[in-house]
Design a protein around this motif. Structure first.
Motif, PDB file in Angstrom:
ATOM      1  N   GLY A  41       0.803  -1.231   0.000  1.00 16.41           N
ATOM      2  CA  GLY A  41       0.000   0.000   0.000  1.00 16.41           C
ATOM      3  C   GLY A  41       0.830   1.272   0.000  1.00 16.41           C
ATOM      4  O   GLY A  41       1.737   1.453  -0.816  1.00 16.41           O
ATOM      5  N   GLY A  42       0.517   2.143   0.965  1.00 16.46           N
ATOM      6  CA  GLY A  42       1.171   3.447   1.037  1.00 16.46           C
ATOM      7  C   GLY A  42       2.662   3.362   1.309  1.00 16.46           C
ATOM      8  O   GLY A  42       3.393   4.331   1.103  1.00 16.46           O
ATOM      9  N   SER A  43       3.145   2.229   1.781  1.00 15.53           N
ATOM     10  CA  SER A  43       4.584   2.042   1.959  1.00 15.53           C
ATOM     11  C   SER A  43       5.206   1.504   0.668  1.00 15.53           C
ATOM     12  O   SER A  43       6.251   1.980   0.229  1.00 15.53           O
ATOM     13  CB  SER A  43       4.850   1.075   3.119  1.00 15.53           C
ATOM     14  OG  SER A  43       4.461   1.665   4.334  1.00 15.53           O
ATOM     15  N   GLY A  44       4.535   0.541   0.052  1.00  9.96           N
ATOM     16  CA  GLY A  44       5.051  -0.066  -1.183  1.00  9.96           C
ATOM     17  C   GLY A  44       5.106   0.921  -2.342  1.00  9.96           C
ATOM     18  O   GLY A  44       5.966   0.805  -3.224  1.00  9.96           O
ATOM     19  N   ILE A  84       9.736  -1.595   4.238  1.00  5.35           N
ATOM     20  CA  ILE A  84       8.976  -0.452   4.776  1.00  5.35           C
ATOM     21  C   ILE A  84       7.591  -0.884   5.263  1.00  5.35           C
ATOM     22  O   ILE A  84       6.823  -1.501   4.525  1.00  5.35           O
ATOM     23  CB  ILE A  84       8.760   0.635   3.702  1.00  5.35           C
ATOM     24  CG1 ILE A  84      10.062   0.915   2.926  1.00  5.35           C
ATOM     25  CG2 ILE A  84       8.220   1.920   4.320  1.00  5.35           C
ATOM     26  CD1 ILE A  84       9.868   1.792   1.703  1.00  5.35           C
ATOM     27  N   SER A  85       7.302  -0.558   6.510  1.00  5.48           N
ATOM     28  CA  SER A  85       5.927  -0.688   6.998  1.00  5.48           C
ATOM     29  C   SER A  85       5.730   0.391   8.049  1.00  5.48           C
ATOM     30  O   SER A  85       6.407   0.365   9.083  1.00  5.48           O
ATOM     31  CB  SER A  85       5.683  -2.066   7.610  1.00  5.48           C
ATOM     32  OG  SER A  85       4.419  -2.067   8.271  1.00  5.48           O
ATOM     33  N   TYR A  86       4.860   1.338   7.758  1.00  6.31           N
ATOM     34  CA  TYR A  86       4.669   2.426   8.716  1.00  6.31           C
ATOM     35  C   TYR A  86       4.272   1.864  10.082  1.00  6.31           C
ATOM     36  O   TYR A  86       4.888   2.168  11.097  1.00  6.31           O
ATOM     37  CB  TYR A  86       3.609   3.440   8.212  1.00  6.31           C
ATOM     38  CG  TYR A  86       3.447   4.531   9.235  1.00  6.31           C
ATOM     39  CD1 TYR A  86       4.336   5.593   9.277  1.00  6.31           C
ATOM     40  CD2 TYR A  86       2.472   4.434  10.229  1.00  6.31           C
ATOM     41  CE1 TYR A  86       4.262   6.548  10.279  1.00  6.31           C
ATOM     42  CE2 TYR A  86       2.397   5.377  11.235  1.00  6.31           C
ATOM     43  CZ  TYR A  86       3.290   6.436  11.253  1.00  6.31           C
ATOM     44  OH  TYR A  86       3.216   7.360  12.249  1.00  6.31           O
ATOM     45  N   ASN A  89       3.304  -3.615  11.441  1.00  3.31           N
ATOM     46  CA  ASN A  89       2.503  -4.802  11.753  1.00  3.31           C
ATOM     47  C   ASN A  89       1.831  -5.416  10.523  1.00  3.31           C
ATOM     48  O   ASN A  89       0.919  -6.225  10.662  1.00  3.31           O
ATOM     49  CB  ASN A  89       1.433  -4.449  12.796  1.00  3.31           C
ATOM     50  CG  ASN A  89       2.069  -4.197  14.157  1.00  3.31           C
ATOM     51  OD1 ASN A  89       3.037  -4.855  14.535  1.00  3.31           O
ATOM     52  ND2 ASN A  89       1.554  -3.212  14.880  1.00  3.31           N
ATOM     53  N   THR A  90       2.237  -5.024   9.344  1.00  2.00           N
ATOM     54  CA  THR A  90       1.615  -5.574   8.129  1.00  2.00           C
ATOM     55  C   THR A  90       2.170  -6.975   7.873  1.00  2.00           C
ATOM     56  O   THR A  90       3.392  -7.155   7.728  1.00  2.00           O
ATOM     57  CB  THR A  90       1.861  -4.622   6.940  1.00  2.00           C
ATOM     58  OG1 THR A  90       1.186  -3.399   7.231  1.00  2.00           O
ATOM     59  CG2 THR A  90       1.343  -5.186   5.630  1.00  2.00           C
ATOM     60  N   ILE A  91       1.257  -7.931   7.844  1.00  2.88           N
ATOM     61  CA  ILE A  91       1.677  -9.338   7.835  1.00  2.88           C
ATOM     62  C   ILE A  91       2.520  -9.704   6.611  1.00  2.88           C
ATOM     63  O   ILE A  91       3.547 -10.379   6.730  1.00  2.88           O
ATOM     64  CB  ILE A  91       0.431 -10.243   7.992  1.00  2.88           C
ATOM     65  CG1 ILE A  91      -0.048 -10.081   9.441  1.00  2.88           C
ATOM     66  CG2 ILE A  91       0.741 -11.697   7.650  1.00  2.88           C
ATOM     67  CD1 ILE A  91      -1.216 -10.903   9.856  1.00  2.88           C
TER      68      ILE A  91
END
Ligand SMILES: O=P(O)(O)OC[C@H]1O[C@](O)(CO)[C@@H](O)[C@@H]1O
Length: 331
Positions: A41-44, A84-86, A89-91
């Motif tokens: 998402g917004g990180s990718g 990157i994961s803001y 906790n993104t699996i």
């Protein structure tokens, strides 16, 4: 006021903070041959943006993006994986990071906390800590500029210097409110097809994602010239039935092709194309302006629809189900 609007007002500040973090980061002690951005998402999306930057300015390393729970290739000793994961906790991102650790890959973690921070500390990965209490998709400038700073400082991205970086941040001070309102009004109640190509493709993808998450609207991205070899047939048939429900927005299209090419493309499509004006002051500035515009338009559209741009209840259902299925299986 919703949270995203408030975060948006801090974009200039967040870009400056990010740039400082990147310029001061000491973690790259080798010349990467390949840089892989891992995130959702917004990180990718930062990966797509760096691909665009690399496409136009050139880099001393190949840039690719992985938006998945699996890294589909073996890490090279000269590959740098920027995970990157803001939220941290993104699996999908955690699973990909675990795989990278198992394969002894070189990693740089960018996060505001969560499990990713915990694992990065335990495994002694390099880490850039993000400003807390924002929303993942709202922290684009801090993430983007921290990586740009790092790449410029380490001579991976030579065509952009400090001065260019700083002046691109000034773009975030421009008042685009009225222009954004006009685009939102044109997009209202329409299915939007964004037509674009590198080095503006990430802007089109961001528009599509912002329309979905913030305005709860469906839109599509088509890449030129490829879409002129397939999708155009389907789009033109759709236009026979739903002409007044479809809007074609070109993101940087006019800048990309010479007149003959562009005229042929317009001729083939049975609907007028509206250009989104990203300016003409250099690709970096234009991309940054495009991201700001995308956010503003999606927030205007959300307000026209009287929708809360912050909440994403369907995504939350997916995440909860995924966590319940995985239980406390450790990463
Ligand atoms: O940066 P994070 O926290 O990994 O989140 C990734 C994406 O997940 C979402 O929170 C929704 O799943 C998006 O808004 C966000 O861009």
């Amino acid at each position: 006021m919703n949270k995203l609007n408030k975060i948006f007002e801090k974009w200039y500040e967040l870009a400056k903070i990010g740039l400082e973090k990147g310029l001061n980061e000491e973690c790259i002690d080798f010349s990467p041959r390949e840089i892989v951005i891992v995130g959702m998402g917004g990180s990718g999306i930062v990966g797509n943006t760096l691909e665009d930057i690399s496409h136009f300015y050139g880099m001393n390393a190949k840039v690719t993006t992985v938006k998945s729970n699996v890294i589909p290739f073996k890490p090279d000793e000269r590959s740098l994986f920027i995970v990157i994961s803001y939220s941290g906790n993104t699996i999908e991102t955690l699973s990909a990071y675990k795989q990278l650790l198992e394969e002894n890959a070189k990693t740089l973690v960018i996060t505001s906390g969560g499990l990713l921070e915990k694992f990065a500390i335990e495994n002694k990965s390099c880490m850039i800590k993000l400003t807390p209490k924002l929303l993942p998709r709202g922290d684009f400038p801090e993430i983007f500029y921290s990586i740009l700073g790092l790449l410029v400082k380490n001579n991976v991205l030579r065509a952009i210097n400090n001065e260019k970086l700083h002046s691109s941040i000034e773009v975030l001070k421009e008042d685009l409110e009225n222009y954004a309102k006009n685009i939102a009004n044109e997009a209202k109640d329409k299915i939007v097809i964004f037509i674009s190509s590198k080095p503006y493709l990430s802007v089109a993808i961001r528009f599509k994602n912002d329309f979905a998450e913030n305005s709860k609207s469906i839109s599509f991205v088509e890449e030129i010239p490829e879409f002129l070899h397939n999708s155009i047939e389907g789009i033109n048939r759709l236009l026979m039935f739903y002409k007044d429900r479809i809007k074609i927005l070109s993101i940087g299209g006019k800048m990309l092709f010479n007149n003959i090419f562009y005229e042929s493309f317009k001729e083939a499509l049975n609907l007028k194309i509206t250009e989104v004006d990203l300016g003409s002051d250099g690709v970096l500035n234009e991309i940054v302006r495009g991201f700001k515009l995308s956010g503003l338009v999606s927030l205007k559209l959300a307000s026209i629809y009287d929708i809360d741009p912050d909440e994403t209840s369907s995504i939350d259902v997916y995440k909860e189900k995924l966590s319940s299925v995985l239980g406390n299986r450790s990463f």
